[in-house]
Write a protein that holds these residues in place. Sequence first.
Motif, PDB file in Angstrom:
ATOM      1  N   ARG A   1       0.836  -1.207   0.000  1.00  0.00           N
ATOM      2  CA  ARG A   1       0.000   0.000   0.000  1.00  0.00           C
ATOM      3  C   ARG A   1       0.870   1.256   0.000  1.00  0.00           C
TER       4      ARG A   1
ATOM      5  N   ALA B   1       2.264   1.764  -3.473  1.00  0.00           N
ATOM      6  CA  ALA B   1       1.206   2.266  -4.362  1.00  0.00           C
ATOM      7  C   ALA B   1       0.898   3.733  -4.076  1.00  0.00           C
ATOM      8  N   ARG B   2       0.849   4.091  -2.816  1.00  0.00           N
ATOM      9  CA  ARG B   2       0.562   5.491  -2.457  1.00  0.00           C
ATOM     10  C   ARG B   2       1.665   6.425  -2.926  1.00  0.00           C
TER      11      ARG B   2
ATOM     12  N   LYS C   1       1.296   6.812  -6.719  1.00  0.00           N
ATOM     13  CA  LYS C   1       0.159   7.696  -6.993  1.00  0.00           C
ATOM     14  C   LYS C   1       0.501   9.151  -6.686  1.00  0.00           C
TER      15      LYS C   1
ATOM     16  N   TRP D   1       2.604   0.396 -12.491  1.00  0.00           N
ATOM     17  CA  TRP D   1       3.300  -0.339 -11.427  1.00  0.00           C
ATOM     18  C   TRP D   1       3.216  -1.818 -11.761  1.00  0.00           C
TER      19      TRP D   1
ATOM     20  N   ARG E   1      -1.955  -6.233  -6.883  1.00  0.00           N
ATOM     21  CA  ARG E   1      -2.621  -5.485  -7.963  1.00  0.00           C
ATOM     22  C   ARG E   1      -3.889  -4.826  -7.444  1.00  0.00           C
TER      23      ARG E   1
ATOM     24  N   GLY F   1      -2.992  -1.786  -5.387  1.00  0.00           N
ATOM     25  CA  GLY F   1      -2.609  -0.662  -6.233  1.00  0.00           C
ATOM     26  C   GLY F   1      -3.803   0.014  -6.883  1.00  0.00           C
TER      27      GLY F   1
ATOM     28  N   GLU G   1      -5.828   1.932  -4.351  1.00  0.00           N
ATOM     29  CA  GLU G   1      -5.159   3.177  -3.950  1.00  0.00           C
ATOM     30  C   GLU G   1      -5.227   4.249  -5.034  1.00  0.00           C
TER      31      GLU G   1
ATOM     32  N   LEU H   1      -4.160   3.839  -8.470  1.00  0.00           N
ATOM     33  CA  LEU H   1      -3.291   3.717  -9.641  1.00  0.00           C
ATOM     34  C   LEU H   1      -4.124   3.271 -10.839  1.00  0.00           C
TER      35      LEU H   1
ATOM     36  N   VAL I   1      -1.887  -1.269 -13.125  1.00  0.00           N
ATOM     37  CA  VAL I   1      -1.119  -2.176 -12.273  1.00  0.00           C
ATOM     38  C   VAL I   1      -1.086  -3.530 -12.972  1.00  0.00           C
TER      39      VAL I   1
END
Length: 157
Positions: free
Chosen positions: A53, A56-57, A60, A68, A94, A97, A100, A102, A105
Amino acid sequence: DIKGFTDDFYKKVSKARLQPVLDNVRLMHELGVWVETTTLVIPGLNDSDSELRDIARFVKSVDPAIPWHVSAFFPTYKMLDREPTPAETLRRAREIGLAEGLHYVYEGNIPGEGGENTYCPGCGTEVIHRVGYNIRQNNLADGRCSQCGEQLAGVWR
């Protein structure tokens, strides 16, 4: 590669530091270089929901359109003490992501599972169907979704 999201992981596994990697991802994007990120997901080392996470953050925060790639690990060379990454772990990464925010992914190193396809962030239509690195179907016209017309991020010329 964003190999993990803790300095401890980088020091122990990569013999490096995390911050220069993050700074370079941000810098390359700011300079207009096309950037895609990859994380080799290693069971027991960087596969927790919180670490995935956080990665992913970060991606983003730079741009939600940066792809990603979450890739499966296979034991080799100096890291024979881990099992291969289960497909379920990559699916979970995935999903994290995408949840979050994205737009793109991809699951890597497990061809044919479906996580390597590109979907339009506007309408959800599958616009590129892949098996491994092979494109089997491309439903883009000049980088736009053939269904809704949304411009997808990428280099299309």
